[in-house]
Scaffold this motif. Structure first.
Motif, PDB file in Angstrom:
ATOM      1  N   ARG A  81     -68.726  14.735 -91.372  1.00 33.52           N
ATOM      2  CA  ARG A  81     -68.174  15.737 -90.311  1.00 33.52           C
ATOM      3  C   ARG A  81     -67.118  14.942 -89.631  1.00 33.52           C
ATOM      4  NH1 ARG A  81     -73.859  17.701 -87.843  1.00 33.52           N
ATOM      5  NH2 ARG A  81     -74.206  15.407 -88.210  1.00 33.52           N
ATOM      6  N   PRO A  82     -66.243  15.808 -89.242  1.00 37.68           N
ATOM      7  CA  PRO A  82     -65.073  15.153 -88.403  1.00 37.68           C
ATOM      8  C   PRO A  82     -65.811  14.666 -86.928  1.00 37.68           C
ATOM      9  CG  PRO A  82     -65.000  17.402 -88.529  1.00 37.68           C
ATOM     10  CD  PRO A  82     -66.098  17.120 -89.293  1.00 37.68           C
ATOM     11  N   ASP A  83     -65.443  13.591 -86.582  1.00 35.95           N
ATOM     12  CA  ASP A  83     -65.862  12.987 -85.281  1.00 35.95           C
ATOM     13  C   ASP A  83     -64.815  13.219 -84.059  1.00 35.95           C
ATOM     14  OD1 ASP A  83     -66.971  11.473 -83.004  1.00 35.95           O
ATOM     15  OD2 ASP A  83     -66.155   9.641 -84.067  1.00 35.95           O
ATOM     16  N   GLY A 100     -64.957  11.135 -80.905  1.00 37.31           N
ATOM     17  CA  GLY A 100     -64.523   9.852 -81.243  1.00 37.31           C
ATOM     18  C   GLY A 100     -62.907   9.728 -81.264  1.00 37.31           C
ATOM     19  N   ALA A 101     -62.275  10.733 -81.861  1.00 34.41           N
ATOM     20  CA  ALA A 101     -60.868  10.906 -82.193  1.00 34.41           C
ATOM     21  C   ALA A 101     -60.195  11.248 -80.717  1.00 34.41           C
ATOM     22  CB  ALA A 101     -60.449  11.830 -83.012  1.00 34.41           C
ATOM     23  N   LEU A 102     -60.695  11.790 -80.046  1.00 36.82           N
ATOM     24  CA  LEU A 102     -59.992  11.959 -78.674  1.00 36.82           C
ATOM     25  C   LEU A 102     -60.214  10.404 -77.702  1.00 36.82           C
ATOM     26  CD1 LEU A 102     -58.900  13.818 -76.243  1.00 36.82           C
ATOM     27  CD2 LEU A 102     -61.442  14.423 -75.732  1.00 36.82           C
ATOM     28  N   LEU A 103     -61.327   9.957 -77.626  1.00 36.92           N
ATOM     29  CA  LEU A 103     -61.537   8.878 -76.875  1.00 36.92           C
ATOM     30  C   LEU A 103     -60.632   7.642 -77.316  1.00 36.92           C
ATOM     31  CD1 LEU A 103     -65.317   8.960 -76.524  1.00 36.92           C
ATOM     32  CD2 LEU A 103     -63.758   9.264 -74.639  1.00 36.92           C
ATOM     33  N   GLY A 131     -66.475   3.006 -77.816  1.00 33.26           N
ATOM     34  CA  GLY A 131     -67.576   2.117 -78.747  1.00 33.26           C
ATOM     35  C   GLY A 131     -68.984   2.682 -78.436  1.00 33.26           C
ATOM     36  N   TYR A 132     -69.316   3.223 -77.442  1.00 34.01           N
ATOM     37  CA  TYR A 132     -70.808   3.500 -77.231  1.00 34.01           C
ATOM     38  C   TYR A 132     -70.927   4.900 -78.007  1.00 34.01           C
ATOM     39  CZ  TYR A 132     -74.807   5.701 -74.811  1.00 34.01           C
ATOM     40  OH  TYR A 132     -76.035   6.355 -74.806  1.00 34.01           O
ATOM     41  N   TRP A 133     -70.183   5.672 -77.996  1.00 35.82           N
ATOM     42  CA  TRP A 133     -70.396   7.102 -78.751  1.00 35.82           C
ATOM     43  C   TRP A 133     -70.315   6.602 -80.240  1.00 35.82           C
ATOM     44  CZ3 TRP A 133     -71.502  11.973 -78.536  1.00 35.82           C
ATOM     45  CH2 TRP A 133     -71.149  12.664 -79.662  1.00 35.82           C
ATOM     46  N   GLU A 134     -69.340   5.688 -80.744  1.00 36.11           N
ATOM     47  CA  GLU A 134     -69.346   5.480 -82.256  1.00 36.11           C
ATOM     48  C   GLU A 134     -70.817   4.685 -82.685  1.00 36.11           C
ATOM     49  OE1 GLU A 134     -66.391   6.121 -84.413  1.00 36.11           O
ATOM     50  OE2 GLU A 134     -66.887   7.309 -82.725  1.00 36.11           O
ATOM     51  N   PRO A 141     -73.981  10.149 -85.837  1.00 41.13           N
ATOM     52  CA  PRO A 141     -74.508  10.022 -87.206  1.00 41.13           C
ATOM     53  C   PRO A 141     -73.169   9.676 -88.267  1.00 41.13           C
ATOM     54  CG  PRO A 141     -75.280  11.711 -86.163  1.00 41.13           C
ATOM     55  CD  PRO A 141     -74.277  11.466 -85.105  1.00 41.13           C
ATOM     56  N   TYR A 142     -72.088  10.155 -87.697  1.00 38.76           N
ATOM     57  CA  TYR A 142     -70.848  10.158 -88.913  1.00 38.76           C
ATOM     58  C   TYR A 142     -69.790   9.268 -87.844  1.00 38.76           C
ATOM     59  CZ  TYR A 142     -73.469  13.185 -91.716  1.00 38.76           C
ATOM     60  OH  TYR A 142     -74.364  13.590 -92.708  1.00 38.76           O
ATOM     61  N   PRO A 143     -69.807   8.184 -87.623  1.00 34.71           N
ATOM     62  CA  PRO A 143     -68.693   7.645 -86.809  1.00 34.71           C
ATOM     63  C   PRO A 143     -67.234   7.497 -87.276  1.00 34.71           C
ATOM     64  CG  PRO A 143     -70.046   6.132 -87.331  1.00 34.71           C
ATOM     65  CD  PRO A 143     -70.832   7.106 -87.892  1.00 34.71           C
TER      66      PRO A 143
END
Length: 487
Positions: A199-201, A204-207, A247-250, A254-256
């Motif tokens: 699934r698209p992260d 994570g992409a925004l951060l 880093g925390y979010w990744e 589940p799908y980093p």
């Protein structure tokens, strides 16, 4: 799905030519623009700030999007993203060539940065998919050599175009190349993507985009605004906070987009450490060398470009001939990286100690740097890419590109600061203009040369440290892998 086979794709060398053509389009544009700065200043009434944004708008957007672009390529298809990158780069080039104001040109350059990010990640990812593991080092060597070819030929092409046409032509020459690349990609390049369909992260992409853009902005702004200025400190603080959140979010999702477990791999961390330090030393040193050729030795921009060309041409010759790949195979990756970066470090030392005597000492240094870079850079890129699962090749390419951008920017900033600490003047041209006599001008150039020597030696130490560190970590990784196989 993926098209990788034990024999490799039957048209892999032709496909490599196509993706290198796409890569060359981006690289030429970046170097050509520097030659056009005087024309842009005159014809668009561009201020110094405008010129900086024309250059930096592209760098900021591309650097910020590299990881996101690589992740999108893995999920949605590397061929699709390669086509999208070429199309966006072509449209942006058309808008830039027809721009009538500085604002329009800056916006067009930002749009080109989106296309550039897609191209920089998908070209390397596709190369990893279509070649067998045994052929990958040579393929990556050719891919890396094209980077150097763009560096060498960009100023020459820009000078020729500006001598015969108006400034907009430097962007419009991208159009036929982009169109040819589009047709060739559609016809020849196979589609490949992550078969698991993660699934698209989106967060994570925004951060990652915001964090990397803020970091690059701080590095770019430091030399001109001061490292303790509010602009630099604020953007650096945003970068630290946002990248920490990334880093925390990744580590939780589940799908980093970026699997942080990569950093537990010694092969990956060794290659990453070496890549940052090699880019740091080389990016900053070549930036300073260009100033030395123009301001101290008195060469014009085109002449300076011609005199730095031996570095790039050495890399091209050794990689296109396969000599660099043969030496890497013979020495092994750790020793090849160490040997290559020792040669590069030696070249920087040669320039630092011999450049004051004229061009011959500089030429020797450039040849040593070129020979070392031809061996070390592809080996480093291959080490990074091979440490990442093939399904994540786009992310691997994004990491490789991000490290290069970060290292280059940091090298220019830090080595520039070292020079400024020794050369206490606003700039060399300003100091020379204020000098009242030949003796005073000589003292100014001597002071600049001393500062340049110190900066180059710092760069040489960084490159040498990177070679040793990468070689040690990669050698430990190989021993650990051998122990697992033996068990």
């Amino acid at each position: 799905m993926t098209t990788t086979t034990p024999q490799g794709h039957p048209q892999r060398w032709l496909i490599l030519g196509v993706i290198c053509l796409a890569q060359l389009t981006v690289l030429l544009d970046n170097t050509v623009l520097n030659v056009a700065i005087p024309s842009l200043t005159t014809e668009l009434d561009a201020t110094t700030s405008d010129i900086q944004w024309m250059i930096n708008a592209y760098s900021l957007v591309q650097s910020g999007l590299l990881l996101t672009a690589g992740s999108a390529a893995d999920r949605y298809g590397r061929k699709k993203m390669l086509v999208a990158g070429l199309a966006l780069f072509g449209v942006g080039s058309l808008a830039a060539g027809l721009a009538s104001t500085t604002a329009q040109l800056i916006a067009a350059r930002a749009g080109m940065g989106i296309g550039g990010a897609l191209l920089m990640t998908t070209t390397l990812a596709v190369a990893m998919q279509i070649f067998t593991p045994g052929e990958q080092p040579r393929a990556i060597g050719i891919w890396a050599a094209v980077n150097s070819l763009g560096f060498a030929t960009g100023p020459l092409l820009g000078g020729f175009v500006l001598n015969h046409f108006w400034w907009g032509a430097i962007f419009l020459i991208n159009l036929p190349v982009a169109a040819l690349g589009l047709v060739a990609v559609v016809v020849l390049v196979p589609e490949s993507k992550n078969p698991s369909g993660d699934r698209p992260d989106l967060l994570g992409a925004l951060l990652s985009t915001v964090g990397m853009s803020a970091l690059v902005f701080a590095i770019i702004s430091g030399p001109s605004h001061g490292w303790t200025s509010g602009r630099v400190l604020a953007s650096a603080a945003v970068a630290v906070v946002v990248l920490a959140l990334f880093g925390y979010w990744e580590s939780r999702v589940p799908y980093p987009m970026l699997d942080l477990h990569f950093f537990r791999n010694r092969r990956f961390t060794g290659a990453v450490a070496g890549a940052v330090l090699i880019a740091f030393g080389m990016g900053g040193s070549l930036f300073l060398l260009t100033q030395h050729l123009q301001f101290v030795l008195g060469y014009g921009p085109l002449e300076a470009g011609l005199r730095t060309a031996p570095l790039a041409l050495t890399i091209v010759a050794l990689n296109f001939s396969g000599v660099a790949a043969k030496w890497t195979a013979r020495l092994g990756t750790p020793l090849a990286i160490a040997a290559g970066m020792m040669l590069m470090s030696g070249g920087l030392v040669a320039i630092a100690l011999l450049a004051s005597g004229g061009y011959p000492g500089t030429l020797l240094g450039l040849l040593l740097i070129g020979a070392g870079g031809a061996i070390a850079s592809p080996a480093m890129a291959h080490a990074i890419m091979s440490a990442i699962p093939p399904a994540k090749a786009g992310v691997g390419a994004g990491i490789n590109g991000t490290l290069a951008e970060f290292g280059n920017g940091l090298g220019v900033a830090v080595l520039g600061a070292v020079l400024n600490s020794r050369f206490l003047a606003v700039s060399l041209p300003v100091a020379l203009a204020a000098a009242g006599s030949a003796a005073e001008r000589r003292r100014v150039t001597d002071s600049f040369s001393a500062g340049l020597e110190t900066s180059l030696l710092v760069g040489a130490c960084a490159v040498l440290l990177g070679g040793v560190l990468a070689a040690v970590l990669l050698r430990r990784a190989e021993r650990a892998d051998s122990a697992v196989v033996a068990a």
